[in-house]
Write a protein that holds these residues in place. Structure first.
Motif, PDB file in Angstrom:
ATOM      1  N   ASN B 130     -12.690   0.164  -4.687  1.00 17.88           N
ATOM      2  CA  ASN B 130     -11.677   0.994  -4.014  1.00 17.88           C
ATOM      3  C   ASN B 130     -12.046   1.245  -2.566  1.00 17.88           C
ATOM      4  OD1 ASN B 130     -10.369   1.189  -6.382  1.00 17.88           O
ATOM      5  ND2 ASN B 130     -10.791   3.345  -6.749  1.00 17.88           N
TER       6      ASN B 130
ATOM      7  N   ASP C  59      -7.980   0.006 -12.425  1.00 17.61           N
ATOM      8  CA  ASP C  59      -7.146   1.206 -12.629  1.00 17.61           C
ATOM      9  C   ASP C  59      -6.311   1.072 -13.888  1.00 17.61           C
ATOM     10  OD1 ASP C  59      -6.095   2.136  -9.235  1.00 17.61           O
ATOM     11  OD2 ASP C  59      -7.804   2.727 -10.453  1.00 17.61           O
ATOM     12  N   TYR C 241       0.796  -0.331  -1.100  1.00 17.72           N
ATOM     13  CA  TYR C 241      -0.118   0.351  -2.002  1.00 17.72           C
ATOM     14  C   TYR C 241      -0.889   1.453  -1.286  1.00 17.72           C
ATOM     15  CZ  TYR C 241       0.610  -2.576  -6.070  1.00 17.72           C
ATOM     16  OH  TYR C 241       1.156  -3.196  -7.161  1.00 17.72           O
ATOM     17  N   TYR C 242      -1.349   2.423  -2.083  1.00 17.34           N
ATOM     18  CA  TYR C 242      -1.993   3.613  -1.532  1.00 17.34           C
ATOM     19  C   TYR C 242      -3.143   3.271  -0.590  1.00 17.34           C
ATOM     20  CZ  TYR C 242      -5.079   2.560  -5.474  1.00 17.34           C
ATOM     21  OH  TYR C 242      -5.900   1.947  -6.382  1.00 17.34           O
ATOM     22  N   SER C 243      -3.835   2.151  -0.891  1.00 13.90           N
ATOM     23  CA  SER C 243      -5.009   1.845  -0.086  1.00 13.90           C
ATOM     24  C   SER C 243      -4.667   1.664   1.385  1.00 13.90           C
ATOM     25  CB  SER C 243      -5.710   0.596  -0.619  1.00 13.90           C
ATOM     26  OG  SER C 243      -4.817  -0.218  -1.340  1.00 13.90           O
ATOM     27  N   TRP C 267       2.356   4.157  -4.047  1.00  9.90           N
ATOM     28  CA  TRP C 267       1.636   5.200  -3.323  1.00  9.90           C
ATOM     29  C   TRP C 267       0.816   6.069  -4.272  1.00  9.90           C
ATOM     30  CZ3 TRP C 267       4.279   8.220   1.142  1.00  9.90           C
ATOM     31  CH2 TRP C 267       4.831   7.304   2.074  1.00  9.90           C
ATOM     32  N   ASP C 268       1.189   6.035  -5.556  1.00 13.35           N
ATOM     33  CA  ASP C 268       0.681   7.024  -6.483  1.00 13.35           C
ATOM     34  C   ASP C 268      -0.815   6.869  -6.729  1.00 13.35           C
ATOM     35  OD1 ASP C 268       1.883   8.110  -9.769  1.00 13.35           O
ATOM     36  OD2 ASP C 268       0.145   8.704  -8.581  1.00 13.35           O
ATOM     37  N   SER C 269      -1.600   7.684  -6.089  1.00 12.07           N
ATOM     38  CA  SER C 269      -3.047   7.665  -6.302  1.00 12.07           C
ATOM     39  C   SER C 269      -3.668   8.852  -5.608  1.00 12.07           C
ATOM     40  CB  SER C 269      -3.644   6.387  -5.733  1.00 12.07           C
ATOM     41  OG  SER C 269      -5.024   6.541  -5.543  1.00 12.07           O
ATOM     42  N   ASP C 271      -6.258   8.724  -4.033  1.00 13.95           N
ATOM     43  CA  ASP C 271      -6.792   8.209  -2.771  1.00 13.95           C
ATOM     44  C   ASP C 271      -5.787   8.346  -1.646  1.00 13.95           C
ATOM     45  OD1 ASP C 271      -8.815   5.410  -3.965  1.00 13.95           O
ATOM     46  OD2 ASP C 271      -9.240   7.541  -3.696  1.00 13.95           O
ATOM     47  N   LEU C 272      -4.501   8.388  -1.991  1.00 13.94           N
ATOM     48  CA  LEU C 272      -3.484   8.524  -0.951  1.00 13.94           C
ATOM     49  C   LEU C 272      -3.732   9.791  -0.152  1.00 13.94           C
ATOM     50  CD1 LEU C 272      -0.701   7.453   0.137  1.00 13.94           C
ATOM     51  CD2 LEU C 272       0.332   9.201  -1.288  1.00 13.94           C
ATOM     52  N   ASP C 287       8.664   7.686  -7.766  1.00 10.86           N
ATOM     53  CA  ASP C 287       7.616   7.524  -8.778  1.00 10.86           C
ATOM     54  C   ASP C 287       8.205   7.727 -10.169  1.00 10.86           C
ATOM     55  OD1 ASP C 287       4.185   8.791  -8.910  1.00 10.86           O
ATOM     56  OD2 ASP C 287       5.175   7.097  -9.870  1.00 10.86           O
ATOM     57  N   THR C 314      -4.167   6.901 -11.186  1.00  6.85           N
ATOM     58  CA  THR C 314      -3.168   6.440 -10.228  1.00  6.85           C
ATOM     59  C   THR C 314      -1.926   6.049 -11.027  1.00  6.85           C
ATOM     60  OG1 THR C 314      -3.799   4.132 -10.452  1.00  6.85           O
ATOM     61  CG2 THR C 314      -4.994   5.426  -8.830  1.00  6.85           C
TER      62      THR C 314
END
Lengths: 336, 305, 389
Positions: B130, C59, C241-243, C267-269, C271-272, C287, C314
């Motif tokens: 990640n 994930d 993607y969230y990353s 986007w769902d994470s 980490d966002l 979502d 996520t």
């Protein structure tokens, strides 16, 4: 007379392969069959790459790009030809065979041409620089396919049918082409031209001093090597649902290099063994799951340090069996 | 006009980071004639070491309290990362490159590729695939000049890169080891005959190059906000091209090359298409090798038979 | 002597390879897929566990694994334990087909779950379809995936629907008429969603004022953001993607692009928010469920996931869990461990209460479910609107 004998031998070999195909398809599961096919495709890749990297000593590390050109080319031509040819020749195994081989040859042609385009400027460079430039070209080719909307860009090219590309590839075709390519490259390597290529590998300046047209030979070898990668690409494409640019990343070029290194850089039999090794070893290492790639990289390093000449060095299997101490560099014995 | 200026500023800051990494490539190649493919991964490890060091020193606490991370701690993070990378670089040289130093050119090349792949995948295992947010070792402050937005991080990148490059320049020109490095890059055998301990000098070269890459890694993390284990692959390759562009073996060349590649990348992304930002680097490589293979600032070496 | 030694070594290598292949072959000759074990039902999952998209595959696998473990803890299904076999496909389509092939032939899976990427689902789906083993993709959104055949299903929105959701929201709720698009061209999810959004937004009377792109894995977005800054865009649609989205938000904030961002379920994470920080506040994305208006089942899932893995799920993890739940429910309804029957049961799924709302599988083997639009505020996602198909 000799031509008739050759044709007879060729027909017998093809028949034998067909028989093997029936046997393999009956005896093994689809999973094992897939591995066998991938091994065959790897052999074609390895033997082709060995011509330029091993025999001619010019290091290309971007060959996945040529495989991609062959794969896309064969897929596209195959899909576009299917309609017209089905109309004129009717459907059936023979038509499919025609479409498939025409597509493969088209893919090889495109790949060979791209090999010429890449080779002409690059082969004036030496050693490490050549390696990095070929890497660059490999990436450029992949980026071009990634942006080609008519070929599906990142999603990939799946043809016109919802179930994807037609699966023409089977044991017979893969191994028929393996035999054709191995024989062709073997004959080339042990011919006058092949000896010139080896001379280029051993000492290019000396070869040039002996009036060998080094650049022309290097580029030709490169194009041939690219074309064989194209055949492999075409075969690969038709056992998948589609072709995507992500399948031809730098990692694929590295796989091809591992194949010829493990077998022995410069040895055709080595390339064959190496190709099989790579296809099989990754599957066998599945139990090691996440450590697979780390171990693979470690293997590469260890081989380089401990036994850089791989299994066979520059020798061929039939040299070993002849119990003659071969002079170095590999001086091929006269073929009967 | 402001857009152009903005792209240029962005390009130069990215380019400074490429320059820091390119220095490592150029120094190693100058002496060993080896492309250290693993250098990009040393850059990555440097960035991650900075990440973990900052976390260990409590950067999260400062962020939560909205306070700036103390400067002396930030410098400590930098030093730790540079030291760790230096150790890694020397270890790679000792275990992977030294055994194959006398082998034909292709063997060390493949070994280098192998080390690079090994570190990438080991990084995926150890650091998790990640992307991680880089801690605020420096708090961000924005300025606007003539419509162009500059952050203090970009200024820091310029400042740190400049300091390190000047330090390297003085080191190579004035210090004993630096002169030994130059001697080895001219003729390694003659240097040996002169009584120079080549192994020691090579170790120093790897150590310095790796330390610079680590500094680049921390700056990269601060500027690009996230790091991931595969960040060294493309960045390393671009830095190598920068070294070639400037003239492999030439230290000022690496700096010029880095800045040019950074600019080219940003301008291509901004005005042509972001999809070709990576391709342009390779195109530049191919052009320079065809037109002027010794690089912009390099010297032509005639090959004698 | 050397020659003899080399020959022996080569022979040994060849023999080892041959015996290795041979060992794989014995016991598999001529067998078909489908569970025949008396004590367990095998479920296969193929995902990118290594390679550049490893975090997505891992994930999803975490979600799937949790569902399987919960089912087993509850006594299994049809009196048997579920066995999950996850195979890595390295993000490569040949490997994806190999993995599905191996799951069927070697692991004897009765059904497979996978893949995240639509192009890999197409590769693996063809094998599953031919061998008549049902496959449920947790997250592949390209419409073509379920068109491969009647054994292929999915539990996520398809691009045309989700793109329309955000376009409708932007037009009707936020009253925007000028939007820029920033899509990930290395990702067919992003491309598909961007296309769908564009069609729907323009059809509703809006205009797309700029179209920029990036590649998954990029970290520098200053060029694209700078370019968009010079247009009259009222919002930027970033279906990635969230990353990358977190970094894009920070870059936009840093470079003075102050408009809200719009996005999809990629986007769902957690980490966002970690990466995006304050910069992502004021943005919206579509979502499957809203964390603050979640059903008890969804909340339990989030709690259990966090407890087991030490991190919040996520969207991929949630969909992996969902796909596994749908499959487990279908197996229960079939009453026996039979792939053909399982397929029929999946197709007949109606009003199944998962964690992402009620799911009904339609005739095209896609789910009919509502989408929610979430607003990011104070580092959390909050329910904003609900949009039915």
């Amino acid at each position: 007379m000799r031509a008739v004998v050759r044709v007879a031998i060729a027909a017998a070999v093809l028949l034998a392969i067909y028989g093997l195909r029936l046997g393999v398809e009956a005896a093994f599961t689809e999973y094992v069959q897939r591995i066998v096919l991938l091994a065959g495709i790897n052999v074609i890749l390895a033997v082709g790459l060995n011509l330029i990297n091993g025999t001619t000593g010019q290091f290309s590390i971007g060959h996945a790009g040529f495989m991609a050109v062959g794969a896309y080319g064969a897929a596209y031509v195959g899909v576009k030809l299917a309609g017209p040819l089905h109309g004129t020749l009717g459907s059936g195994a023979v038509t499919d065979a025609v479409i498939f081989n025409v597509a493969l040859l088209a893919g090889a042609l495109f790949a060979g041409i791209s090999g010429l385009i890449v080779g002409m400027p690059s082969l004036r460079l030496r050693g490490d620089y050549l390696a990095v430039v070929t890497l660059g070209f490999g990436e450029i080719i992949r980026i071009l396919f990634n942006n080609a909307t008519f070929l599906g860009s990142a999603t990939g090219y799946f043809g016109d049918d919802p179930s994807g590309l037609p699966s023409y590839t089977n044991f017979f075709w893969v191994f028929a082409w393996v035999v054709i390519i191995v024989v062709a490259i073997h004959n080339l390597t042990f011919s006058q031209t092949g000896r010139s290529l080896t001379a280029i590998r051993e000492d290019e300046i000396a070869a040039e001093a002996m009036a060998t047209p080094t650049t022309r030979l290097k580029v030709t070898a490169f194009a041939i090597s690219a074309a064989t990668a194209g055949i492999a690409g075409g075969l690969f494409a038709h056992m998948q649902a589609g072709v995507r640019p992500e399948d031809f990343r730098f990692e694929k070029s590295i796989d091809m290099i591992v194949m010829i290194i493990v077998g022995g850089l410069g040895s055709i039999s080595g390339a064959i063994l190496g190709g099989i090794f790579v296809a099989v070893s990754l599957e066998l290492m599945r139990d090691l799951q996440q450590y697979r790639l780390v171990l693979y990289a470690l293997l590469l390093i260890v081989i380089m340090i401990v036994r850089p000449q791989g299994m066979l060095g520059t020798r061929e299997l039939h040299h070993l069996l002849r119990r003659k101490k071969p002079a170095t560099p590999a001086v091929p014995a006269e073929r009967a | 006009m402001t857009q152009l200026l903005q792209q240029i500023i962005n390009g130069l800051s990215l380019g400074s980071i490429y320059a820091l990494i390119a220095l490592g490539y150029t120094m190693v190649y100058g002496i060993l004639k080896l492309i250290n493919f693993a250098h990009g991964e040393v850059f990555m490890v440097g960035a991650y070491t900075g990440f973990y060091a900052a976390s260990a020193l409590g950067v999260a606490g400062f962020e939560a309290r909205n306070q700036a991370f103390p400067l002396y701690l930030a410098l400590l993070v930098l030093v730790i990362a540079m030291a760790a990378a230096a150790v890694l670089g020397v270890a790679i040289e000792f275990f992977a490159y030294r055994p194959v130093r006398s082998a034909p050119r292709l063997t060390p090349l493949i070994t280098a590729i192998g080390v690079s792949l090994f570190l990438q995948n080991a990084g995926m295992l150890l650091f998790s695939p990640n992307p991680q947010r880089y801690p605020a070792i420096l708090s961000e402050v924005r300025f606007e000049l003539f419509g162009v937005i500059v952050t203090n991080i970009k200024l820091t990148i310029f400042a740190v890169a400049l300091c390190l490059m000047l330090a390297l320049h003085f080191f190579v020109q004035k210090s004993w080891t630096g002169r030994a490095m130059r001697a080895l890059s001219f003729n390694i055998d003659a240097a040996k005959l002169m009584g120079i301990d080549t192994n020691r000098v090579i170790r120093a070269t790897f150590a310095i190059g790796s330390a610079l890459a680590a500094a680049g890694g921390i700056l990269f993390g601060l500027d690009q906000i996230t790091i991931n284990p595969l960040m060294g692959v493309l960045t390393g390759l671009k830095a190598f091209v920068a070294a070639v562009l400037g003239g492999i073996g030439s230290i000022p060349g690496a700096v010029v090359g880095g800045l040019l590649i950074g600019l080219a990348e940003q301008l291509t992304a901004g005005y042509l298409s972001p999809e070709y930002r990576d391709a342009i680097t390779f195109v530049i490589l191919i052009l320079i090798l065809l037109l002027k293979p010794e690089g912009l600032l390099g010297i032509v070496r005639v090959e004698k038979v | 002597m050397r020659i003899l030694r080399r020959t022996l070594i080569s022979g040994l290598c060849a023999a080892t390879l041959a015996s290795a292949i041979g060992c794989k072959k014995t016991g598999e000759a001529g067998s078909t897929g489908g569970g025949t074990s008396a004590t367990e039902i095998v479920i296969g999952h193929y995902a990118s566990m290594t390679g550049s998209t490893a975090h997505f595959g891992q994930d999803t696998d975490r979600g799937v694994r949790l569902a399987i473990e919960e089912a087993n803890a509850g006594g299994g299904v049809l009196g048997k334990k579920l066995k999950l076999v996850t195979l890595d496909d390295r993000g490569d389509s040949a490997e994806a087909a190999n993995a599905v092939s191996r799951l069927i032939d070697v692991e004897k899976a009765s059904a497979v779950l996978g893949e995240v990427a639509s192009s890999l689902s197409l590769a693996g789906g063809r094998v599953a379809q031919r061998r008549k083993i049902p496959m449920i993709s947790p997250t592949s959104t390209n419409p073509k995936v379920t068109e491969v055949g009647d054994y292929i299903f999915r539990v996520c929105f398809i691009d045309p629907f989700q793109g329309k959701v955000m376009a409708t929201f932007a037009r009707n709720n936020l009253k925007f008429d000028k939007v820029a698009i920033l899509k990930d061209v290395k990702n067919d999810y992003s491309i598909g969603l961007a296309d769908a959004f564009q069609k729907a937004f323009v059809a509703a009377g809006g205009t797309i004022v700029a179209e920029q792109s990036y590649s998954q894995g990029d970290t520098d977005f200053s060029a694209q953001v700078t370019a968009i800054r010079g247009t009259p865009a009222q919002a930027v649609f970033v279906p990635g993607y969230y990353s990358e989205v977190g970094t894009i938000a920070r870059t936009a904030d840093r470079l003075g692009l102050k408009v809200p961002l719009l996005g999809g379920d990629g986007w769902d994470s957690p980490d966002l928010f970690k990466i995006g920080g304050d910069a992502i506040n004021g943005s919206y994305f579509s979502d499957h469920f809203a964390p603050d208006a979640a059903t008890p089942k969804a909340q339990a899932f989030v709690a259990n996931f966090t407890k087991k893995y030490g991190q919040a799920p996520t969207g991929l993890g949630a969909l992996g869990y969902e796909a596994a739940l749908v499959l487990i429910d279908a197996i229960k309804r079939t009453g026996k461990n039979d792939p053909v029957g399982i397929r029929d049961a999946i197709a007949a799924t109606k009003d199944f209460e998962g964690i992402t709302g009620k799911i009904t599988i339609d005739a095209q083997r896609n789910p009919e479910k509502s989408a929610v639009v979430l607003k990011v505020e104070g580092g959390k996602a909050k329910f904003e609107a609900s949009i039915a198909p």
